[in-house]
Design an enzyme around this catalytic site. Structure first.
Site, mmCIF file in Angstrom:
data_model
loop_
_atom_site.group_PDB
_atom_site.id
_atom_site.type_symbol
_atom_site.label_atom_id
_atom_site.label_comp_id
_atom_site.label_asym_id
_atom_site.label_seq_id
_atom_site.Cartn_x
_atom_site.Cartn_y
_atom_site.Cartn_z
ATOM 1 N N GLY A 20 0.812 -1.302 0.158
ATOM 2 C CA GLY A 20 0.195 -0.008 -0.010
ATOM 3 C C GLY A 20 0.895 1.059 -0.104
ATOM 4 O O GLY A 20 0.647 1.937 -0.835
ATOM 5 N N ASP A 40 10.116 -6.591 -4.108
ATOM 6 C CA ASP A 40 9.147 -6.971 -3.143
ATOM 7 C C ASP A 40 9.146 -8.242 -3.340
ATOM 8 O O ASP A 40 9.614 -9.082 -4.385
ATOM 9 C CB ASP A 40 7.777 -6.453 -3.761
ATOM 10 C CG ASP A 40 6.694 -6.536 -2.540
ATOM 11 O OD1 ASP A 40 6.155 -5.268 -1.866
ATOM 12 O OD2 ASP A 40 6.501 -7.555 -2.027
ATOM 13 N N LEU A 55 13.216 -10.730 1.336
ATOM 14 C CA LEU A 55 14.310 -10.063 1.915
ATOM 15 C C LEU A 55 15.635 -10.953 2.406
ATOM 16 O O LEU A 55 16.735 -10.565 2.495
ATOM 17 C CB LEU A 55 13.968 -9.249 3.169
ATOM 18 C CG LEU A 55 12.949 -7.942 2.919
ATOM 19 C CD1 LEU A 55 12.414 -7.606 4.122
ATOM 20 C CD2 LEU A 55 13.972 -7.043 2.462
ATOM 21 N N HIS A 116 2.890 1.215 16.619
ATOM 22 C CA HIS A 116 2.780 -0.036 17.305
ATOM 23 C C HIS A 116 4.094 -0.535 18.247
ATOM 24 O O HIS A 116 3.777 -1.458 18.806
ATOM 25 C CB HIS A 116 2.120 -1.485 16.534
ATOM 26 C CG HIS A 116 0.690 -1.020 15.874
ATOM 27 N ND1 HIS A 116 -0.266 -1.119 16.860
ATOM 28 C CD2 HIS A 116 0.154 -0.331 14.902
ATOM 29 C CE1 HIS A 116 -1.409 -0.829 16.119
ATOM 30 N NE2 HIS A 116 -1.050 -0.483 14.947
ATOM 31 N N TYR A 142 4.138 -8.020 16.210
ATOM 32 C CA TYR A 142 4.561 -6.955 14.913
ATOM 33 C C TYR A 142 5.073 -5.646 15.446
ATOM 34 O O TYR A 142 6.254 -5.093 15.198
ATOM 35 C CB TYR A 142 3.223 -6.547 14.323
ATOM 36 C CG TYR A 142 3.245 -5.471 13.235
ATOM 37 C CD1 TYR A 142 4.085 -5.442 12.024
ATOM 38 C CD2 TYR A 142 2.758 -4.142 13.636
ATOM 39 C CE1 TYR A 142 4.084 -4.526 11.397
ATOM 40 C CE2 TYR A 142 2.947 -3.107 12.848
ATOM 41 C CZ TYR A 142 3.339 -3.202 11.674
ATOM 42 O OH TYR A 142 3.518 -2.073 10.869
ATOM 43 N N LYS A 146 9.231 -3.857 15.281
ATOM 44 C CA LYS A 146 9.510 -2.569 14.911
ATOM 45 C C LYS A 146 10.591 -1.984 15.913
ATOM 46 O O LYS A 146 11.388 -1.166 15.698
ATOM 47 C CB LYS A 146 7.987 -1.850 14.747
ATOM 48 C CG LYS A 146 7.276 -2.266 13.801
ATOM 49 C CD LYS A 146 8.191 -2.125 12.297
ATOM 50 C CE LYS A 146 7.045 -2.277 11.143
ATOM 51 N NZ LYS A 146 7.878 -2.321 9.846
ATOM 52 N N SER A 171 -1.067 5.942 10.673
ATOM 53 C CA SER A 171 -1.757 5.249 9.484
ATOM 54 C C SER A 171 -1.631 6.071 8.209
ATOM 55 O O SER A 171 -2.178 7.297 7.965
ATOM 56 C CB SER A 171 -3.495 5.626 10.014
ATOM 57 O OG SER A 171 -3.595 4.744 11.253
HETATM 58 P P1 NAI Z 1 1.710 -3.830 2.993
HETATM 59 O O1 NAI Z 1 1.531 -5.048 3.657
HETATM 60 O O2 NAI Z 1 0.755 -3.147 2.080
HETATM 61 O O3 NAI Z 1 3.089 -3.798 2.050
HETATM 62 C C1 NAI Z 1 4.351 -4.834 2.499
HETATM 63 C C2 NAI Z 1 4.871 -5.287 1.465
HETATM 64 O O4 NAI Z 1 6.162 -5.924 1.818
HETATM 65 C C3 NAI Z 1 4.160 -6.265 0.623
HETATM 66 O O5 NAI Z 1 3.911 -5.890 -0.735
HETATM 67 C C4 NAI Z 1 4.718 -7.683 0.824
HETATM 68 O O6 NAI Z 1 4.692 -8.360 -0.276
HETATM 69 C C5 NAI Z 1 6.212 -7.052 1.109
HETATM 70 N N1 NAI Z 1 6.868 -8.146 1.940
HETATM 71 C C6 NAI Z 1 6.621 -8.906 2.897
HETATM 72 N N2 NAI Z 1 7.292 -9.769 3.389
HETATM 73 C C7 NAI Z 1 8.392 -9.623 2.597
HETATM 74 C C8 NAI Z 1 9.617 -10.198 2.556
HETATM 75 N N3 NAI Z 1 10.040 -11.203 3.479
HETATM 76 N N4 NAI Z 1 10.621 -9.803 1.430
HETATM 77 C C9 NAI Z 1 10.202 -8.940 0.834
HETATM 78 N N5 NAI Z 1 9.093 -8.348 0.717
HETATM 79 C C10 NAI Z 1 8.208 -8.831 1.709
HETATM 80 O O7 NAI Z 1 2.238 -2.580 4.189
HETATM 81 P P2 NAI Z 1 2.018 -1.227 3.900
HETATM 82 O O8 NAI Z 1 0.738 -0.782 4.434
HETATM 83 O O9 NAI Z 1 2.478 -0.835 2.559
HETATM 84 O O10 NAI Z 1 3.312 -0.822 4.847
HETATM 85 C C11 NAI Z 1 4.537 -0.628 4.391
HETATM 86 C C12 NAI Z 1 5.456 -0.713 5.578
HETATM 87 O O11 NAI Z 1 5.183 0.467 6.475
HETATM 88 C C13 NAI Z 1 5.451 -1.722 6.248
HETATM 89 O O12 NAI Z 1 6.794 -2.006 7.102
HETATM 90 C C14 NAI Z 1 4.611 -1.384 7.590
HETATM 91 O O13 NAI Z 1 4.836 -2.298 8.876
HETATM 92 C C15 NAI Z 1 4.969 0.123 7.963
HETATM 93 N N6 NAI Z 1 3.729 0.875 8.303
HETATM 94 C C16 NAI Z 1 2.594 0.904 7.624
HETATM 95 C C17 NAI Z 1 1.515 1.604 8.253
HETATM 96 C C18 NAI Z 1 0.464 2.187 7.252
HETATM 97 O O14 NAI Z 1 -0.258 2.933 7.809
HETATM 98 N N7 NAI Z 1 0.300 1.545 6.260
HETATM 99 C C19 NAI Z 1 1.634 2.320 9.355
HETATM 100 C C20 NAI Z 1 2.734 1.794 10.369
HETATM 101 C C21 NAI Z 1 3.820 1.289 9.759
HETATM 102 C C1 15L Z 2 0.407 -0.139 11.300
HETATM 103 O O1 15L Z 2 1.531 -0.588 11.761
HETATM 104 C C2 15L Z 2 0.071 -1.119 10.207
HETATM 105 O O2 15L Z 2 0.857 -1.354 9.245
HETATM 106 C C3 15L Z 2 -1.259 -0.328 9.352
HETATM 107 O O3 15L Z 2 -1.750 -1.271 8.378
HETATM 108 C C4 15L Z 2 -2.350 0.391 10.282
HETATM 109 O O4 15L Z 2 -2.967 -0.723 10.764
HETATM 110 C C5 15L Z 2 -1.727 1.072 11.262
HETATM 111 O O5 15L Z 2 -0.534 0.703 11.915
HETATM 112 C C6 15L Z 2 -2.461 1.787 12.246
HETATM 113 O O6 15L Z 2 -2.082 1.753 13.457
HETATM 114 O O7 15L Z 2 -3.530 2.244 12.045
#
Ligand code: NAI
Ligand code: 15L
Length: 273
Positions: A20, A40, A55, A116, A142, A146, A171
Site C-alpha cells: 500500500g 518486493d 528480503l 505499534h 509486529y 519494529k 496510519s
Molecule cells: P503492505 O502489507 O501493504 O506492504 C508490505 C509489502 O512488503 C508487501 O508488498 C509484501 O509483499 C512485502 N513483503 C512482506 N514480506 C516480505 C519479505 N519477506 N521480503 C520482501 N518483501 C516482503 O504494508 P504497507 O501498509 O504498505 O506498509 C509498508 C511498511 O510501513 C510496513 O513495514 C509497515 O509495517 C509500515 N507501516 C505502515 C503503516 C500504514 O499505515 N500503512 C503504519 C505503520 C507502519
Molecule cells: C500499522 O503499523 C499497520 O501497518 C497499518 O496497516 C495500520 O494498521 C496502522 O499501523 C495503524 O495503526 O492504523
C-alpha cells in the site's frame, strides 16, 4: 506538487514496493528527484524490472542494493502475525537489509517503523504530546519487530556508520477511516514529504520520529521530524465530522480506545495462540 531539487537525481531502493505505502510512494517520490529501484516478495504491477525476492535472499538483496544512494525500507508483514512469520519477514528480513547495506556501502536508510512500537502506551491526555524518546511499549509481535528494527538501526549507526531515520508511521492511507486515525493519519503526500526530509537531512545518525500529518487531534510530538525539514501540510480534521457521526467519539473507559495502538493489545487475541 513537490519542487524538483536542482542537481543530480538520486537512486533509492524501495523495498515493499508492491504494498500500500510502496504503491503510493512509487507515484509520489519521483517528483522529489528520486529514481526508484523496486523490490518486493511479489510482482509489482506494471513494473517488470522490479526485483521479486524475499528480503532473506542475501544475493538478490545485495544485487538490488548495489549502487543505490539510499534505501526506503517498507517490506515486511504490516499487521500482527505468528511469531515465526514476524521473525522471518520483519526481524531476520530487516537484519538482512542492513547487512546488504553494509556490504554494498549504502549509508542511509529510512525505516518504516510503526506506532505499534509504542502501541501499548496510553493515549496522551488532552493537549499532551508523546515524545519520540518515550520507551518502547509494543502491543504485538509486529510492534516488537519494529522495536527490534529501531534498535538494529541504532546498532548499525554506532557500529558501522549507517544512518537511519526510523519513522513511526501512524496510519498512511489515502483517507483516515476511524476516529483513532484522526490523531495519527499520515497523508500519502505528507509521507512523501517526510521520506524526502529523512533522505536528505544531514547528519541524522539514528533519529526516531513519528510519522503523522499536522492533525488537529495529534497525539505525537512532531518536533524531531520537523527538525529534519519535514513540513506537513495536511490535517485529518476535514474527515472528523463524518467519522464522528459514524463511530462516535473515543471513550477513554473503552479498553479498545485507551491505548495508542487501538485494540491491538487487547483481548480477544488478533492471532491464534
Ligand atoms: P503492505 O502489507 O501493504 O506492504 C508490505 C509489502 O512488503 C508487501 O508488498 C509484501 O509483499 C512485502 N513483503 C512482506 N514480506 C516480505 C519479505 N519477506 N521480503 C520482501 N518483501 C516482503 O504494508 P504497507 O501498509 O504498505 O506498509 C509498508 C511498511 O510501513 C510496513 O513495514 C509497515 O509495517 C509500515 N507501516 C505502515 C503503516 C500504514 O499505515 N500503512 C503504519 C505503520 C507502519
Ligand atoms: C500499522 O503499523 C499497520 O501497518 C497499518 O496497516 C495500520 O494498521 C496502522 O499501523 C495503524 O495503526 O492504523
Amino acid at each position: 506538487m513537490a519542487e524538483v531539487p536542482a542537481g543530480p537525481r538520486r537512486t533509492i531502493l524501495l523495498t515493499g514496493a508492491a504494498g500500500g505505502v510502496g504503491t503510493l510512494m512509487r507515484g509520489l517520490l519521483p517528483a522529489y528527484g528520486y529514481d526508484l529501484r523496486l523490490m518486493d516478495l511479489v510482482a509489482v504491477e506494471g513494473e517488470p524490472d522490479a526485483v521479486v525476492a524475499d528480503l532473506n535472499d542475501a544475493a538478490a538483496l545485495r544485487a538490488a542494493m548495489r549502487g543505490v544512494d539510499a534505501v526506503v525500507h517498507l517490506a515486511g508483514i504490516s499487521l500482527e502475525a505468528s511469531f515465526e512469520q514476524i521473525l522471518h519477514a520483519n526481524i531476520a528480513g530487516t537484519h538482512a537489509l542492513y547487512e546488504a547495506a553494509r556490504a554494498e556501502g549504502v549509508r542511509r536508510v529510512v525505516f518504516a517503523s510503526s506506532n505499534h512500537a509504542v502501541g501499548a502506551t496510553p493515549v496522551p491526555s488532552a493537549g499532551a504530546l508523546l515524545a519520540a524518546s518515550a520507551p518502547h511499549r509494543p502491543d504485538t509481535y509486529y510492534g516488537l519487530s519494529k522495536c527490534f528494527g529501531e534498535d538494529l538501526a541504532q546498532l548499525y549507526w554506532d557500529k558501522h556508520g549507517i544512518e537511519t531515520v526510523s519513522v513511526r508511521i501512524g496510519s498512511c492511507f489515502p483517507e483516515p477511516t476511524t476516529v483513532r486515525m484522526l490523531s495519527i493519519w499520515l497523508s500519502p503526500e505528507d509521507c512523501a514529504r517526510l521520506f524526502d526530509a529523512a533522505l536528505t537531512a544531514p547528519g541524522v545518525g539514528h533519529t526516531v520520529v513519528y510519522g503523522s500529518s499536522a492533525n488537529t487531534r495529534l497525539w505525537w510530538d512532531l518536533a524531531p521530524a520537523r527538525a529534519l525539514g519535514y513540513e506537513p501540510r495536511d490535517d485529518s480534521e476535514r474527515f472528523a465530522e463524518k467519522l464522528l457521526a459514524e463511530h462516535g467519539p473515543l471513550d477513554p473507559a473503552n479498553p479498545d480506545h485507551a491505548l495508542m495502538g487501538g485494540p491491538w493489545l487487547g483481548s480477544p487475541p488478533l492471532w491464534p495462540h
